[in-house]
Motif scaffolding. Structure first.
Motif, PDB file in Angstrom:
ATOM      1  N   PHE A  28       9.691   3.807 -13.346  1.00  0.00           N
ATOM      2  CA  PHE A  28       8.778   3.811 -12.202  1.00  0.00           C
ATOM      3  C   PHE A  28       7.776   2.661 -12.292  1.00  0.00           C
ATOM      4  N   THR A  29       7.346   2.321 -13.507  1.00  0.00           N
ATOM      5  CA  THR A  29       6.388   1.226 -13.678  1.00  0.00           C
ATOM      6  C   THR A  29       7.017  -0.103 -13.283  1.00  0.00           C
ATOM      7  N   VAL A  30       8.240  -0.349 -13.744  1.00  0.00           N
ATOM      8  CA  VAL A  30       8.941  -1.582 -13.385  1.00  0.00           C
ATOM      9  C   VAL A  30       9.127  -1.665 -11.874  1.00  0.00           C
ATOM     10  N   ALA A  31       9.526  -0.555 -11.262  1.00  0.00           N
ATOM     11  CA  ALA A  31       9.715  -0.541  -9.808  1.00  0.00           C
ATOM     12  C   ALA A  31       8.408  -0.845  -9.081  1.00  0.00           C
ATOM     13  N   SER A  32       7.313  -0.283  -9.574  1.00  0.00           N
ATOM     14  CA  SER A  32       6.023  -0.499  -8.908  1.00  0.00           C
ATOM     15  C   SER A  32       5.598  -1.962  -8.991  1.00  0.00           C
ATOM     16  N   VAL A  33       5.842  -2.609 -10.149  1.00  0.00           N
ATOM     17  CA  VAL A  33       5.480  -4.023 -10.308  1.00  0.00           C
ATOM     18  C   VAL A  33       6.281  -4.890  -9.350  1.00  0.00           C
ATOM     19  N   LEU A  34       7.581  -4.650  -9.251  1.00  0.00           N
ATOM     20  CA  LEU A  34       8.438  -5.447  -8.364  1.00  0.00           C
ATOM     21  C   LEU A  34       8.076  -5.241  -6.896  1.00  0.00           C
ATOM     22  N   LEU A  35       7.859  -3.989  -6.504  1.00  0.00           N
ATOM     23  CA  LEU A  35       7.521  -3.704  -5.108  1.00  0.00           C
ATOM     24  C   LEU A  35       6.143  -4.253  -4.752  1.00  0.00           C
ATOM     25  N   VAL A  79      11.289   7.089 -20.541  1.00  0.00           N
ATOM     26  CA  VAL A  79      12.267   6.335 -19.763  1.00  0.00           C
ATOM     27  C   VAL A  79      11.913   6.372 -18.283  1.00  0.00           C
ATOM     28  N   LEU A  80      11.601   7.565 -17.777  1.00  0.00           N
ATOM     29  CA  LEU A  80      11.234   7.685 -16.366  1.00  0.00           C
ATOM     30  C   LEU A  80       9.948   6.922 -16.066  1.00  0.00           C
ATOM     31  N   GLY A  81       8.963   7.065 -16.958  1.00  0.00           N
ATOM     32  CA  GLY A  81       7.703   6.362 -16.757  1.00  0.00           C
ATOM     33  C   GLY A  81       7.891   4.860 -16.716  1.00  0.00           C
ATOM     34  N   TYR A  89       0.796  -1.216   0.000  1.00  0.00           N
ATOM     35  CA  TYR A  89       0.000   0.000   0.000  1.00  0.00           C
ATOM     36  C   TYR A  89       0.838   1.281   0.000  1.00  0.00           C
ATOM     37  N   GLY A  90       2.159   1.138   0.037  1.00  0.00           N
ATOM     38  CA  GLY A  90       3.001   2.311   0.176  1.00  0.00           C
ATOM     39  C   GLY A  90       3.872   2.622  -1.020  1.00  0.00           C
ATOM     40  N   VAL A  91       5.117   2.150  -0.968  1.00  0.00           N
ATOM     41  CA  VAL A  91       6.110   2.557  -1.956  1.00  0.00           C
ATOM     42  C   VAL A  91       5.750   2.119  -3.372  1.00  0.00           C
ATOM     43  N   SER A  92       5.045   0.990  -3.513  1.00  0.00           N
ATOM     44  CA  SER A  92       4.665   0.559  -4.865  1.00  0.00           C
ATOM     45  C   SER A  92       3.714   1.559  -5.503  1.00  0.00           C
ATOM     46  N   TYR A  93       2.807   2.120  -4.710  1.00  0.00           N
ATOM     47  CA  TYR A  93       1.854   3.085  -5.258  1.00  0.00           C
ATOM     48  C   TYR A  93       2.497   4.443  -5.500  1.00  0.00           C
ATOM     49  N   ILE A  94       3.506   4.785  -4.728  1.00  0.00           N
ATOM     50  CA  ILE A  94       4.248   6.010  -5.017  1.00  0.00           C
ATOM     51  C   ILE A  94       4.836   5.932  -6.422  1.00  0.00           C
ATOM     52  N   CYS A  95       5.387   4.756  -6.765  1.00  0.00           N
ATOM     53  CA  CYS A  95       5.964   4.569  -8.103  1.00  0.00           C
ATOM     54  C   CYS A  95       4.891   4.643  -9.180  1.00  0.00           C
ATOM     55  N   VAL A  96       3.683   4.117  -8.905  1.00  0.00           N
ATOM     56  CA  VAL A  96       2.593   4.191  -9.876  1.00  0.00           C
ATOM     57  C   VAL A  96       2.235   5.651 -10.158  1.00  0.00           C
ATOM     58  N   TYR A  97       2.084   6.434  -9.100  1.00  0.00           N
ATOM     59  CA  TYR A  97       1.712   7.846  -9.270  1.00  0.00           C
ATOM     60  C   TYR A  97       2.791   8.597 -10.035  1.00  0.00           C
ATOM     61  N   HIS A  98       4.072   8.328  -9.724  1.00  0.00           N
ATOM     62  CA  HIS A  98       5.160   8.985 -10.439  1.00  0.00           C
ATOM     63  C   HIS A  98       5.172   8.557 -11.908  1.00  0.00           C
TER      64      HIS A  98
END
Length: 292
Positions: free
Chosen positions: A157-164, A152-154, A77-86
């Protein structure tokens, strides 16, 4: 939630999460992603715990139990969603949904590695097929964004959100072995996720002052109540029933609805590749959900 059938749980998650991709765009630009996620899950967690208190459910946990709930909450509920929003600050919501089509594979491999859950070749093939299909659905958008810094940034952040998010799902699956009560565990987990986001926001010096914008408030209520309380209750029940890998197939189906939303509100125009990709995504989902 246990009274609902598996297909009903699946449908609720797909229909609701498929629309939250677009609802998030109303949060971006008015508040920092960290603040938006913190407020979303603080509200959701407070609603769940208030419901638990009204029902007389146990709300006290040991320090060890709080530790595992904090771990689940911080990732799910935390860091993964931060990455989604970014991610949605840099690319359209439909493209972020594409990344989540890899969720079944990532979570299934993690469950096989950590919990020795079976990983049939049919599931892997279906996951690859679904990922290919969703990628084709948005191939035109990839071409437009090629070489752009935002793309690239998008993507990062998407890859990070999936992993987290996969870490959070696997932690939640593991936490069920501790026999923690369902609703109180989810409520505390959401508050811990909100707390993690609050710490990140404060370290970056972001303001928590809510904007006087009606669309922001409406989207916050929708994201907190429907996109968090309802859908996570369904998702965790589904995960307990069919396993984290197969529950992750929701990530393949939500882009289909996200595509329709992008068509209606983000000027997305499908072509023949889009239709072919949708067919492959559905076929991949059928393979992954099919029982041995």
């Amino acid at each position: 939630m246990h009274r609902l059938r598996t297909w009903q749980l699946f449908a609720i998650c797909v229909l609701t999460w498929g629309t939250t991709w677009y609802a998030i765009t109303f949060q971006i630009g008015h508040t920092a992603p960290e603040v938006g996620v913190a407020l979303r899950f603080a509200l959701a967690g407070a609603v769940v715990l208030a419901f638990c208190a009204a029902r007389g459910l146990r709300l006290r946990f040991s320090l060890r139990e709080h530790a595992v709930l904090a771990l689940q909450g911080a990732f799910m509920y935390g860091v993964s969603y931060i990455c989604v929003y970014h991610a949605e600050k840099h690319i359209v919501s439909g493209l972020v949904a594409v990344g989540y089509s890899a969720s079944p594979l990532v979570t299934g491999i993690g469950a096989h590695w950590l919990f020795r859950q079976p990983l049939p070749s049919r599931f892997v093939f279906g996951g690859v097929l679904g990922l290919l299909g969703v990628s084709l659905m948005f191939w035109t958008e990839f071409g437009r964004a090629a070489g752009a810094h935002d793309a690239v940034l998008g993507a990062a952040f998407t890859v990070a959100s999936v992993l987290l998010s996969a870490v959070g799902s696997l932690t939640a699956s593991r936490n069920r072995s501790f026999n923690l009560p369902f609703w109180p565990s989810m409520g505390w987990g959401m508050l811990y996720g909100a707390g993690a986001c609050t710490v990140v926001a404060m370290l970056q010096g972001h303001s928590f002052a809510p904007p006087p914008v009606a669309s922001w408030w409406i989207s916050l209520l929708y994201l907190a109540l429907a996109g968090s309380v309802l859908t996570f209750a369904c998702f965790l029940t589904l995960q307990e029933r069919i396993g984290p890998g197969r529950a992750g197939t929701i990530g393949v189906m939500t882009p289909l609805l996200a595509l329709l939303i992008s068509m209606a509100f983000e000027s997305f125009r499908p072509d023949a590749l889009t239709l072919a990709g949708a067919a492959l995504a559905v076929a991949g989902n059928v393979l992954m959900l099919r029982r041995t």
